[in-house]
Design a protein around this motif. Structure first.
Motif, short mmCIF file in Angstrom:
data_model
loop_
_atom_site.label_atom_id
_atom_site.label_comp_id
_atom_site.label_asym_id
_atom_site.label_seq_id
_atom_site.Cartn_x
_atom_site.Cartn_y
_atom_site.Cartn_z
N TRP A 130 0.82 -1.25 0.13
CA TRP A 130 0.28 -0.06 -0.14
C TRP A 130 0.94 1.14 -0.05
O TRP A 130 0.58 2.15 -0.76
CB TRP A 130 -0.73 -0.18 1.26
N ALA A 131 1.81 1.16 0.89
CA ALA A 131 2.76 2.44 1.26
C ALA A 131 3.47 2.65 -0.31
O ALA A 131 3.54 3.78 -0.81
CB ALA A 131 3.89 2.16 2.09
N TRP A 132 4.17 1.51 -1.04
CA TRP A 132 4.62 1.89 -2.17
C TRP A 132 3.64 2.50 -3.40
O TRP A 132 4.14 2.98 -4.20
CB TRP A 132 5.64 0.32 -2.72
N GLN A 133 2.64 1.66 -3.22
CA GLN A 133 1.57 2.17 -4.46
C GLN A 133 1.23 3.60 -4.17
O GLN A 133 1.20 4.31 -5.04
CB GLN A 133 0.36 1.38 -4.26
N HIS A 134 1.22 3.98 -3.07
CA HIS A 134 0.81 5.28 -2.42
C HIS A 134 1.81 6.29 -3.18
O HIS A 134 1.52 7.44 -3.61
CB HIS A 134 0.67 5.44 -0.99
N ILE A 135 3.25 6.11 -2.95
CA ILE A 135 4.28 6.71 -3.53
C ILE A 135 4.27 6.88 -5.23
O ILE A 135 4.22 7.66 -5.65
CB ILE A 135 5.52 6.42 -3.04
N GLN A 136 4.15 5.34 -5.63
CA GLN A 136 4.16 5.42 -7.07
C GLN A 136 3.01 6.12 -7.79
O GLN A 136 3.15 6.61 -8.79
CB GLN A 136 4.07 3.99 -7.56
N GLU A 137 1.83 6.33 -7.29
CA GLU A 137 0.87 6.97 -7.86
C GLU A 137 0.90 8.50 -7.59
O GLU A 137 -0.05 9.47 -8.02
CB GLU A 137 -0.58 6.56 -7.07
N GLY A 138 2.10 9.05 -7.01
CA GLY A 138 2.34 10.41 -6.87
C GLY A 138 1.51 11.07 -5.81
O GLY A 138 1.33 12.39 -5.75
N LYS A 139 1.02 10.36 -4.90
CA LYS A 139 0.21 11.18 -3.92
C LYS A 139 0.92 11.62 -3.08
O LYS A 139 2.10 11.40 -2.64
CB LYS A 139 -0.80 9.92 -3.35
N HIS A 140 0.53 12.77 -2.07
CA HIS A 140 1.26 13.45 -1.15
C HIS A 140 1.52 12.47 0.00
O HIS A 140 0.55 11.62 0.58
CB HIS A 140 0.32 14.60 -0.65
N THR A 141 2.77 12.53 0.48
CA THR A 141 3.14 11.64 1.64
C THR A 141 2.21 12.12 3.13
O THR A 141 1.84 11.15 3.54
CB THR A 141 4.59 12.15 1.93
N ALA A 142 1.82 13.53 3.16
CA ALA A 142 1.19 13.73 4.22
C ALA A 142 -0.13 12.97 4.33
O ALA A 142 -0.75 12.76 5.35
CB ALA A 142 1.05 15.17 4.13
N ASP A 143 -0.79 12.49 3.08
CA ASP A 143 -1.99 11.65 3.30
C ASP A 143 -1.95 10.36 3.63
O ASP A 143 -2.78 9.78 4.17
CB ASP A 143 -2.50 11.73 1.61
N ALA A 144 -0.63 9.94 3.74
CA ALA A 144 -0.56 8.58 4.29
C ALA A 144 -0.14 8.43 5.65
O ALA A 144 -0.30 7.43 6.51
CB ALA A 144 0.56 7.95 3.47
N LEU A 145 -0.09 9.77 6.48
CA LEU A 145 0.39 9.78 7.78
C LEU A 145 -0.71 9.52 8.64
O LEU A 145 -2.06 9.96 8.46
CB LEU A 145 1.10 11.19 8.17
N ASP A 146 -0.63 9.13 9.76
CA ASP A 146 -1.53 8.64 10.99
C ASP A 146 -2.31 10.14 11.28
O ASP A 146 -1.93 10.96 11.86
CB ASP A 146 -0.89 7.96 12.26
N LYS A 147 -3.55 9.98 11.20
CA LYS A 147 -4.55 11.14 11.53
C LYS A 147 -4.16 11.66 12.71
O LYS A 147 -4.46 12.89 13.10
CB LYS A 147 -5.96 11.04 10.88
#
Length: 1020
Positions: A920-937
């Motif tokens: 999931w994390a690798w896919q998040h980066i590869q899709e060009g999404k903001h890193t901040a969107d992946a962080l614990d809310k």
């Protein structure tokens, strides 16, 4: 008049000369062959490191080898730095009779102090730093060559006392013992080393000791580094007699009393670090140390005024006096110092006007004077040199306008001047500086309007409690990196622009106490990170947009004291709010059922049209029509159901207790009465204390190999954790192997971040491992408490680990793994690193546990084949799943998963419905999404975003598919340490330990299955 010898005598003379030449040549040739043989033997003993492949008999000109130094054709020096040596130093190295220099730093050399070097009678220079030596320095260390002048043992695991014999090495000039595990004393006899120039003993846990008076006899000492060495008492006044002293660092100790005035009379002193002690009193008054470049006296209890003589220190570059009790004004002469680049005077009781010439004559980089009582204007020339990075002057009484020159200050990153009486317009260029990241101007009297554009790097804009006016410009859509926008209590007007909702990183929006009107924007889907929304005390009208209910991270919503009307959208009930205030509006209808409880009693005041179906809701809400009778009926039916369930539960509980009691009695009778206790630590209990408490009521966990008990061992309330492995006489070889592996490893190693094995107790049919008890239990319980409620565990159900705690835990575990991989010989691979195997003590210090699957490698870096695949789902490196091959990089992968858990809050097996966390994390980066969107809310605060994002990327790099792309734990630890040592407001460097994380974070890791590797590399 001389006579010519007769011809016969001449012939004999020539013959004798030829004979002597032949003997000399033959002797030199024989010595040369012997030295070559010794060097090749060394290479073989050290298992042929690739770096010295050229050491061969065919390449016999060893004096040309870059690692060898010769004099008159004989070996005098060996330089083998960082070539992966993993064997001990053999005594036959001293068969090189003329050797004077041995440099073996940055290897993995194991064992105790190499006493075989006593036979190197001409040895002058010995550097064994950054290796894996253990145990004490021998009491007869003075048997080393009397010619030794350089002894470096930095970064090993030497322990115990530093022996007095070290003071009997008469030629010693350089003695460096920093960063070991010395836990005894250091001898005053070091003061007898009359030629000593450099003494480093920092970062050791010595017994509390005073600085020996004998040290003041070191008249040639130039460098004294004893930071964090457990020093107590006062600095001797006689330190002023150490006239050669240039560098003195006694930071991070418990020294007290006054700083001796004689210290400031040392004219050769260039750097003075005394931070974080307990010094009190005044400095000076006379300062004659005119060569001082850096002064750090921060975090003490110093008082009085800053000495006027500091203004005479013409070479002074860094002045750090923060967190003391200094009073009075800053001497005006300090502002005239031409070399000054860093001034940190915050958190004192200073007052008066700031010297106006600060920055006029020097290249200031940092100016921090916050939390004092300064008045008047900020110095106009702070950025005259163009180097200023941080202006931190909050919590003072400053007035006037900001210096106009700040608008042209290209390096400026941080401006924090809130809580003053500053006024006027903000310099126009300041808003758009390319490097500005934090602009915090709240609680002043600034005026003017907001610009259309902001600096692209600005993440925090705080302008609350000023007199800004006008509309929020439509250009707000370009403020893409803004995370916090606080513009409350100003005079802004007009509608809230829809463009404001296009900021994807925004977590905090405060626009309260302004003059905004019109309707709320309805298209707010970009606010995926928004946590705090406060639009209260405006004139906003219309209905509350239902889309607010779909903001996934919203915790705090305040729309009170506006002109909102209509019903509260039921979608608002989807939010998990910790605070809600919709009071003083014109809302009507029924409030969402999710808010019909006492927690929201005051959330709906002064809305006469609102009603509730909960008769106990109270405060200003009428009961909705036709709800009373229905409510009463439901309550009666619910009560009957509850009573029935309670009665059934009581019967089941009694039955279960009876069964457990019978089973326990049966097991107890099967105990073998002969138990063997093997201790690894000093114990204050016996096996009887353990065995008597192995009751089901003391069980705190269980796993594949048995149960874990919390066992009290004495009347003082001390407890231990006991892991029990049953074998039932029909020996389970796997469990037996797990047991032996854990005992072998944990019984031998010592590290503060590895669980301490106290002893093992065994019989023929049962084995017990007794550990120190970790009060806070496992990390996974704290990270994933929503899925695993912490009942009956002594933990707080809704406690959330903040980011600093999580980062500290990451550092702790990295230190433990780094020790296993790099400081143990042979190295140890854990093979089952996961959050449930990370235990936390009462202070949330983390330790690595459960070594049942651990394996000691034959050679460092050499893949070792296991008989079975080991590891846990979500944490297991790809090579472990497809083959039985394992190396240290297997643990690096698992640790990378833990980093991702810490920053995202997700479980290792939880990416989405189709992926694990890593995928999931690798896919998040590869899709060009903001890193901040992946962080614990739950912990994503603006001030931690950079750190969390970097650690997320580090987790990505650690989980590369190919082991060769993963960094070593040593490199990972260096990066984490860079974040774990809190820096000053705009980025102080730790002069004692500077790490460069950039090369690693720029690494472009490869994945076997990645079709879009180039995209990933560019994104990381």
């Amino acid at each position: 008049m001389s006579k010519t010898p007769p011809p016969s005598v001449q012939i004999h003379f020539y013959t004798l000369s030829i004979l002597l030449f032949s003997l000399t040549f033959y002797g030199n040739s024989q010595a040369s062959d012997q030295e070559l043989s010794i060097l090749l033997k060394l290479k073989q003993h050290w298992r042929n490191p690739p770096a010295i492949d050229h050491w061969t008999s065919s390449n016999s000109s060893y004096c040309t080898w870059p690692e060898i130094e010769c004099e008159d054709g004989s070996v005098t020096g060996i330089f083998l730095k960082n070539i992966n040596i993993t064997n001990e130093i053999p005594p036959f190295i001293c068969d090189l009779k003329n050797i004077t220099t041995i440099d073996l730093q940055l290897n993995y050399i194991p064992g105790g102090f190499p006493t075989g070097l006593y036979n190197c009678t001409k040895l002058e220079y010995l550097d064994l730093s950054q290796n894996c030596f253990v145990g004490p320095i021998p009491a007869d260390v003075d048997r080393l060559s009397p010619r030794l002048y350089h002894l470096y043992l930095v970064g090993n695991n030497f322990s115990g006392d530093i022996p007095a014999a070290i003071g009997r090495l008469p030629e010693l000039r350089f003695l460096r013992l920093t960063q070991n595990q010395f836990n005894g004393s250091f001898p005053p006899e070091i003061g007898n080393l009359s030629k000593l120039e450099h003494l480093g003993m920092a970062y050791n846990d010595f017994r509390p000791s005073e600085i020996p008076l004998n040290f003041t006899k070191l008249k040639n000492l130039k460098y004294l580094w004893m930071a964090q060495s457990n020093l107590i008492g006062e600095i001797p006044e006689m330190i002023g007699e150490m006239t050669a002293l240039q560098y003195l660092d006694l930071s991070l100790n418990n020294l007290s009393g006054k700083i001796p005035s004689s210290l400031f009379l040392l004219k050769n002193l260039t750097e003075l670090y005394l931070r974080e002690n307990q010094f009190s009193g005044k400095i000076g008054p006379t300062i004659e140390a005119i060569n001082l470049l850096r002064i750090d006296l921060s975090k003490n209890n110093l008082s009085g005024t800053i000495p006027e003589d500091f203004g005479r220190l013409s070479k002074l570059e860094v002045l750090v006096l923060y967190s003391n009790q200094f009073t009075g004004e800053i001497p005006e002469s300090i502002g005239n110092l031409t070399a000054l680049r860093d001034v940190r005077l915050f958190s004192n009781n200073l007052s008066g006007i700031l010297p106006p010439d600060f920055g006029r004559y020097s290249m200031l980089e940092g100016f921090e004077v916050a939390s004092n009582s300064f008045t008047g204007r900020l110095p106009e020339n702070l950025c005259a040199g163009g180097k200023l990075e941080g202006l931190v002057a909050f919590d003072n009484k400053l007035s006037g306008e900001l210096p106009e020159s700040l608008g042209n200050c290209g390096n400026l990153k941080v401006v924090m001047v809130y809580n003053n009486s500053l006024s006027g317009n903000v310099p126009s260029g300041l808003w758009t500086l390319v490097n500005i990241s934090r602009l915090m101007l709240s609680h002043n009297s600034f005026t003017g309007e907001l610009p259309d554009e902001l600096g692209w790097n600005l993440s925090r804009l705080e302008i609350r409690d000023n007199m800004f006016h006008g509309n929020i410009p439509a250009g707000v859509a370009s403020w893409k990196n803004l995370v916090v926008f606080d513009a409350g209590n100003n005079q802004f007007s007009g509608p809230i622009p829809s463009e404001l909702t296009a900021l994807p990183l925004l977590t905090t929006l405060f626009l309260d106490r302004n003059l905004f009107d019109g309707h709320l924007p309805s298209k707010i889907v970009s606010w995926k990170s928004l946590t705090f929304l406060n639009l209260s005390r405006n004139q906003i009208s219309g209905m509350i947009p239902a889309e607010i209910g779909y903001l996934p991270d919203l915790l705090d919503l305040d729309l009170s004291e506006n002109k909102l009307s209509g019903q509260i959208p039921p979608e608002i009930g989807l939010l998990t709010l910790t605070f809600l205030n919709l009071s003083s509006n014109h809302l009507t209808g029924k409030i969402p059922s999710e808010f019909e409880n006492k927690a929201y009693d005051s959330s709906f005041l002064n809305n006469p049209g609102l009603c509730t179906s909960n008769p106990f809701m109270g405060i200003g809400l009428q009961l909705c029509h036709s709800e009373t009778r229905k409510k009463s009926k439901i309550s009666s039916e619910s009560l009957a159901l509850i009573l029935s369930v309670a009665a059934a539960a009581a019967v089941l509980a009694l039955l279960f207790s009876f069964i457990v009691f019978r089973v326990y009695r049966r097991k107890k009778h099967r105990f073998d009465p002969t138990w063997k206790l093997t201790s690894f630590q000093r114990l204050n209990f016996t096996e009887a204390n353990i065995l008597s408490s192995l009751a089901e009521t003391n069980v705190i966990g269980s796993g594949g190999s048995g149960k874990v008990y919390c066992v009290p061992v004495n009347h003082l309330g001390e407890v231990v954790a006991v892991k029990r492995i049953w074998t039932h006489r029909n020996l389970d070889h796997k469990l037996e192997r797990d047991f032996l592996a854990e005992v072998e490893i944990l019984g031998a190693i010592r590290h503060s971040n590895i669980i301490k094995l106290l002893c093992c107790v065994s019989s023929e049919d049962s084995k017990l491992l007794v550990y120190e008890y970790m009060e806070k239990r496992s990390l996974d319980r704290w990270l994933h408490w929503k899925r695993r409620p912490m009942i009956a565990s002594g933990l707080v159900h809704h406690f959330v680990l903040a980011w600093p705690q999580r980062l500290k835990i990451a550092v702790d575990i990295a230190q433990g793994l780094c020790y296993m991989h790099h400081d143990c010989s042979p190295p140890i691979v854990h093979r089952d690193v996961k959050s449930s195997n990370i235990l936390l003590d009462s202070e949330f210090n983390a330790k690595l546990a459960d070594f049942g699957l651990a394996k000691m490698l034959i050679k460092p870096g050499e893949l070792n084949t296991m008989s079975t695949v080991a590891g846990s789902v979500g944490y297991m490196a790809p090579e472990s799943a497809h083959t039985a091959r394992v190396s240290e990089k297997t643990d690096v992968y698992s640790f990378g998963v833990i980093l991702l858990e810490l920053v995202t809050g997700r479980e290792a097996s939880d990416g989405d419905e189709h992926t694990c966390l890593v995928e999931w994390a690798w896919q998040h980066i590869q899709e060009g999404k903001h890193t901040a969107d992946a962080l614990d809310k739950e912990i994503k605060e603006p001030c931690y975003l950079d750190e969390m994002s970097s650690v997320f990327k580090l987790g990505i790099i650690c989980t590369g598919t190919l082991p060769s792309t993963r960094p070593s734990m040593r490199k990972v630890l260096k990066i984490l340490l860079q974040y774990s040592n809190p820096q000053e407001v705009y980025g102080e460097k730790d002069t004692a330990r500077e790490y460069d994380a950039a090369p690693l974070l720029d690494t472009k890791p490869a994945r076997m299955s990645d079709n879009n590797g180039s995209n990933f590399a560019s994104n990381v």
